[in-house]
Design a protein around this motif. Structure first.
Motif, mmCIF file in Angstrom:
data_model
loop_
_atom_site.group_PDB
_atom_site.id
_atom_site.type_symbol
_atom_site.label_atom_id
_atom_site.label_comp_id
_atom_site.label_asym_id
_atom_site.label_seq_id
_atom_site.Cartn_x
_atom_site.Cartn_y
_atom_site.Cartn_z
ATOM 1 N N PHE A 128 50.274 105.954 -10.569
ATOM 2 C CA PHE A 128 51.628 106.452 -10.772
ATOM 3 C C PHE A 128 52.399 106.703 -9.482
ATOM 4 O O PHE A 128 53.620 106.741 -9.498
ATOM 5 C CB PHE A 128 51.630 107.651 -11.721
ATOM 6 C CG PHE A 128 51.591 107.184 -13.144
ATOM 7 C CD1 PHE A 128 52.765 106.892 -13.819
ATOM 8 C CD2 PHE A 128 50.392 106.938 -13.770
ATOM 9 C CE1 PHE A 128 52.738 106.393 -15.101
ATOM 10 C CE2 PHE A 128 50.350 106.436 -15.055
ATOM 11 C CZ PHE A 128 51.531 106.164 -15.726
ATOM 12 N N LEU A 129 51.673 106.830 -8.372
ATOM 13 C CA LEU A 129 52.386 106.839 -7.090
ATOM 14 C C LEU A 129 53.051 105.483 -6.906
ATOM 15 O O LEU A 129 54.191 105.363 -6.469
ATOM 16 C CB LEU A 129 51.410 107.084 -5.937
ATOM 17 C CG LEU A 129 51.086 108.525 -5.595
ATOM 18 C CD1 LEU A 129 50.064 108.580 -4.486
ATOM 19 C CD2 LEU A 129 52.347 109.268 -5.181
ATOM 20 N N PHE A 130 52.301 104.440 -7.259
ATOM 21 C CA PHE A 130 52.816 103.077 -7.156
ATOM 22 C C PHE A 130 53.942 102.855 -8.160
ATOM 23 O O PHE A 130 54.924 102.170 -7.885
ATOM 24 C CB PHE A 130 51.666 102.090 -7.418
ATOM 25 C CG PHE A 130 52.020 100.652 -7.161
ATOM 26 C CD1 PHE A 130 52.044 100.152 -5.866
ATOM 27 C CD2 PHE A 130 52.317 99.798 -8.210
ATOM 28 C CE1 PHE A 130 52.359 98.830 -5.621
ATOM 29 C CE2 PHE A 130 52.641 98.471 -7.970
ATOM 30 C CZ PHE A 130 52.664 97.983 -6.678
ATOM 31 N N PHE A 131 53.787 103.450 -9.329
ATOM 32 C CA PHE A 131 54.758 103.295 -10.407
ATOM 33 C C PHE A 131 56.103 103.905 -10.017
ATOM 34 O O PHE A 131 57.152 103.319 -10.242
ATOM 35 C CB PHE A 131 54.209 103.988 -11.657
ATOM 36 C CG PHE A 131 55.024 103.782 -12.905
ATOM 37 C CD1 PHE A 131 54.875 102.633 -13.652
ATOM 38 C CD2 PHE A 131 55.920 104.757 -13.335
ATOM 39 C CE1 PHE A 131 55.609 102.447 -14.808
ATOM 40 C CE2 PHE A 131 56.668 104.561 -14.496
ATOM 41 C CZ PHE A 131 56.506 103.405 -15.225
ATOM 42 N N PHE A 132 56.063 105.090 -9.396
ATOM 43 C CA PHE A 132 57.295 105.824 -9.107
ATOM 44 C C PHE A 132 57.852 105.586 -7.715
ATOM 45 O O PHE A 132 58.944 106.030 -7.401
ATOM 46 C CB PHE A 132 57.067 107.333 -9.272
ATOM 47 C CG PHE A 132 56.965 107.779 -10.704
ATOM 48 C CD1 PHE A 132 58.018 107.556 -11.588
ATOM 49 C CD2 PHE A 132 55.840 108.436 -11.178
ATOM 50 C CE1 PHE A 132 57.936 107.976 -12.910
ATOM 51 C CE2 PHE A 132 55.755 108.852 -12.496
ATOM 52 C CZ PHE A 132 56.804 108.619 -13.361
ATOM 53 N N LYS A 133 57.093 104.910 -6.826
ATOM 54 C CA LYS A 133 57.583 104.805 -5.443
ATOM 55 C C LYS A 133 58.833 103.926 -5.393
ATOM 56 O O LYS A 133 59.064 103.113 -6.285
ATOM 57 C CB LYS A 133 56.473 104.269 -4.520
ATOM 58 C CG LYS A 133 56.236 102.782 -4.547
ATOM 59 C CD LYS A 133 55.038 102.457 -3.682
ATOM 60 C CE LYS A 133 54.744 100.984 -3.662
ATOM 61 N NZ LYS A 133 55.745 100.181 -2.955
ATOM 62 N N PRO A 134 59.661 104.130 -4.350
ATOM 63 C CA PRO A 134 60.859 103.291 -4.244
ATOM 64 C C PRO A 134 60.468 101.810 -4.246
ATOM 65 O O PRO A 134 59.496 101.434 -3.578
ATOM 66 C CB PRO A 134 61.456 103.705 -2.895
ATOM 67 C CG PRO A 134 60.912 105.074 -2.642
ATOM 68 C CD PRO A 134 59.560 105.109 -3.272
ATOM 69 N N ASP A 135 61.171 101.004 -5.011
ATOM 70 C CA ASP A 135 60.839 99.587 -5.208
ATOM 71 C C ASP A 135 59.483 99.401 -5.877
ATOM 72 O O ASP A 135 58.872 98.349 -5.768
ATOM 73 C CB ASP A 135 60.850 98.816 -3.871
ATOM 74 C CG ASP A 135 62.260 98.727 -3.311
ATOM 75 O OD1 ASP A 135 63.200 98.601 -4.119
ATOM 76 O OD2 ASP A 135 62.407 98.820 -2.074
ATOM 77 N N GLY A 136 58.993 100.423 -6.510
ATOM 78 C CA GLY A 136 57.733 100.314 -7.245
ATOM 79 C C GLY A 136 57.962 99.746 -8.638
ATOM 80 O O GLY A 136 59.020 99.169 -8.927
ATOM 81 N N THR A 137 56.983 99.950 -9.513
ATOM 82 C CA THR A 137 57.030 99.354 -10.844
ATOM 83 C C THR A 137 58.275 99.775 -11.631
ATOM 84 O O THR A 137 58.982 98.934 -12.182
ATOM 85 C CB THR A 137 55.786 99.781 -11.637
ATOM 86 O OG1 THR A 137 54.645 99.589 -10.804
ATOM 87 C CG2 THR A 137 55.640 98.963 -12.896
ATOM 88 N N GLY A 156 60.778 112.215 -4.991
ATOM 89 C CA GLY A 156 61.340 112.823 -3.798
ATOM 90 C C GLY A 156 62.393 113.859 -4.137
ATOM 91 O O GLY A 156 62.779 114.670 -3.309
ATOM 92 N N ASN A 157 62.880 113.814 -5.347
ATOM 93 C CA ASN A 157 63.963 114.684 -5.767
ATOM 94 C C ASN A 157 63.409 115.884 -6.556
ATOM 95 O O ASN A 157 62.869 115.713 -7.640
ATOM 96 C CB ASN A 157 64.904 113.852 -6.645
ATOM 97 C CG ASN A 157 66.098 114.631 -7.105
ATOM 98 O OD1 ASN A 157 66.132 115.861 -6.986
ATOM 99 N ND2 ASN A 157 67.076 113.934 -7.630
ATOM 100 N N PRO A 158 63.535 117.092 -6.000
ATOM 101 C CA PRO A 158 62.967 118.268 -6.672
ATOM 102 C C PRO A 158 63.486 118.454 -8.098
ATOM 103 O O PRO A 158 62.830 119.085 -8.915
ATOM 104 C CB PRO A 158 63.426 119.431 -5.783
ATOM 105 C CG PRO A 158 63.725 118.828 -4.467
ATOM 106 C CD PRO A 158 64.178 117.431 -4.729
ATOM 107 N N GLU A 159 64.659 117.893 -8.391
ATOM 108 C CA GLU A 159 65.222 118.053 -9.732
ATOM 109 C C GLU A 159 64.428 117.284 -10.786
ATOM 110 O O GLU A 159 64.361 117.688 -11.937
ATOM 111 C CB GLU A 159 66.670 117.519 -9.766
ATOM 112 C CG GLU A 159 67.561 118.088 -8.712
ATOM 113 C CD GLU A 159 68.507 119.109 -9.301
ATOM 114 O OE1 GLU A 159 69.142 118.776 -10.312
ATOM 115 O OE2 GLU A 159 68.579 120.228 -8.756
#
Lengths: 294, 277
Positions: A128-137, A156-159
């Motif tokens: 899920f790091l890969f899923f959510f990273k910028p330009d990720g899945t 990256g966004n606390p919201e």
């Protein structure tokens, strides 16, 4: 020569009771009760985990947790996981219900939906790091669907970070609820469905009047366990973010306070609070279920 | 009209199932794709693009060797084996005497095991750590093994529940033949508990294989790392080399997948049984 079977049954009985209960009881006391007793003791001290002396400070640790926003705010994070549990349970119930009836590739779907809950927590964290990273899945998928404008900094966004993490938690645990519900539904006698078919009941009626009442107990159990589950969330946020950007949960906080900042006393007080919440919730659940049976 | 409604309902059903399967699989499939790409290929293609060469094992070799995954597998296997044998023996032993004998302190003992289910492991780590430290077990595999054994109350419950369904008449007829209690436990009870043992092995096995915080907290030494902690270490040095991390992830999942595919039926039953305490 001594032979166990030559002893009288009453002597054997005594010997076997002592021999068979010794190790399990020793383990139970050492790793279940002793830690709890010590934890209460530490929670009233300012112990750092290694000094020889224990200085008792009364309720100071507890007061700090409930008054210092730094410690108290972690409970807010639990709310995300708590809400997520309802989504998780709803999905699990839906899939369990439709897969209880005739469906093509039933076992394939069953396997695919259940498999994530068997997976290694660290592996899921990375996936899920890969899923959510910028330009990720996720970003690529949104892009492909023409929804590129919705792309955000998911972790990256606390919201939104806790929504992303709670979503991961749904992905991970939905299959477990699903299989439990499926087991419960499959124990309903098929006569009931047949009888209701003859009375002209549709699928919704069958769900509402046959399935739901039959699995009510297990549904309640799971819902109430969700509270303690939400407060003790640890693996996913710890592996993925280490608690940064406002994703710190109660358990991450406790472990950090104890092992990173060597405040064993304070951490113990936090753990005591967590334990009390879990016990209250569990007792509540047992009471509710008992009330149901009467 | 009725036909139309049926068709519509069933299309919604299959659409939901396909969407569910897609959501469950997509995150894993993209990792599989990434693990088979070369560094340049990974940088140039989107995550959703399949690899050019499906047999590019270079990342796997790198992850397996540099990530010390073999050590991880050996340690995990050792801990798993001892813990499962231990949990089966201690759990079935205590369940046997609690179920078959009446003695003073029995209800107290039963209550003690019951009460312990209320204490979640994560809450007591802070003080459990001190006990492990005092026993000088920190940074030894025995820390994890003892913790897995000591906190295993679910096994006791599954055995207790199952023992209820084994007729006491069996014990009695064995006693008429002069069998000792030890023989009865070993020759009659234990073999009959087989379905319960399978359940315990599965639940325990999945929990231990996937556990992260016990080895992370109690066995930080590199030579003692298990699969979870070995994989977690990829976070530092390979931070941006996702093709290598992906290979590591797939390596960690493969044993679970194999176990799942070969034991499907038992796993479903095990989980359904284990959850109904």
């Amino acid at each position: 020569m001594f032979k166990f079977s030559n002893l009288s049954y009453s002597k054997q009985r005594l010997a076997i009771i002592v021999a068979f209960s010794f190790i399990p009881l020793a383990l139970l006391v050492t790793f279940a009760y002793l830690p709890v007793i010590n934890m209460f003791k530490y929670s009233f001290s300012d112990w750092n985990g290694y000094s020889k002396r224990l200085e008792y400070v009364g309720f100071e640790n507890y007061i700090k947790i409930f008054t210092d926003p730094e410690y108290f705010s972690v409970f807010k994070v639990s709310l995300y996981y708590f809400v997520a549990t309802f989504v998780q349970m709803g999905l699990a119930l839906y899939f369990a219900t439709i897969l209880s009836f005739q469906t093509w590739f039933k076992n394939v779907f069953k396997g695919i939906l259940f498999f994530p809950s068997l997976m290694n927590g660290v592996a899921i964290g990375f996936i899920f790091l890969f899923f959510f990273k910028p330009d990720g899945t996720l970003d690529t998928l949104l892009q492909a669907l023409g929804l590129g404008s919705y792309i955000k900094l998911w972790l990256g966004n606390p919201e939104i970070i806790n929504i992303s993490l709670a979503g991961t938690s749904i992905w991970r645990y939905m299959g477990f609820n699903f299989i439990v519900f499926l087991g419960a539904i499959s124990s309903i006698s098929s006569d009931l469905y047949e009888a209701s078919d003859m009375d002209g009941a549709n699928r919704w009626h069958q769900f509402r009047y046959i399935i739901l009442p039959s699995i009510k107990r297990i549904l309640q159990l799971n819902l109430i366990l969700a509270i303690s589950g939400a407060i003790s969330a640890f693996d996913i946020p710890y592996i993925m973010t280490g608690g940064s950007n406002g994703s710190k949960t109660f358990v991450i906080q406790t472990i950090d306070v104890a092992f990173k900042y060597s405040k064993v006393g304070l951490a113990s007080a936090m753990a005591v609070i967590l334990l009390l919440i879990v016990i209250v919730v569990t007792l509540l659940q047992r009471l509710l279920i008992r009330g149901e049976e009467d | 009209m009725y036909m139309l409604k049926r068709t519509l309902a069933s299309s919604i059903k299959y659409a939901a199932l396909l969407l569910g399967a897609f959501v469950a699989l997509l995150p894993i499939v993209v990792i599989l794709f990434a693990s088979l790409k070369t560094k340049a290929e990974y940088a140039a293609t989107s995550p959703l693009t399949p690899p050019v060469n499906w047999l590019n094992w270079a990342n796997y070799a790198k992850a397996f060797v540099n990530g010390n995954m073999l050590t991880g597998f050996v340690n995990t296997a050792f801990i798993l084996l001892i813990s499962i044998i231990g949990a089966t023996l201690t759990g079935s032993m205590i369940a046997y005497i609690l179920n078959r004998f009446k003695f003073k302190g029995k209800s107290l003992m039963l209550g003690a095991f019951l009460l312990a289910t209320l204490i979640p492991g994560v809450t007591t780590q802070v003080s459990t750590f001190q006990i492990i430290n005092k026993l000088e077990l920190f940074n030894t595999p025995w820390a994890a093994i003892l913790l897995y054994l000591g906190t295993d109350i679910i096994a006791v419950y599954i055995f207790l529940q199952f023992l209820d369904s084994i007729a006491v008449a069996l014990d009695e007829s064995a006693m008429l033949d002069g069998a000792s209690y030890l023989t009865i436990y070993w020759r009659i009870i234990l073999p009959l508990l087989k379905p319960a043992i399978v359940t315990v092995i599965i639940i325990k096995g999945v929990n231990i294989y996937n556990d992260f915080y016990t080895p992370f907290l109690y066995m930080p030494k590199t030579s003692l790392q298990v699969i979870s902690t070995a994989l977690f270490k990829f976070k530092g040095p390979y931070g941006s080399q996702w093709e290598v991390i992906s290979a590591g992830i797939i390596i960690a999942i493969i044993p679970t997948l194999i176990a799942f595919l070969s034991l499907q039926k038992y796993i479903y039953n095990g989980f359904a049984q284990g959850s109904v305490k």
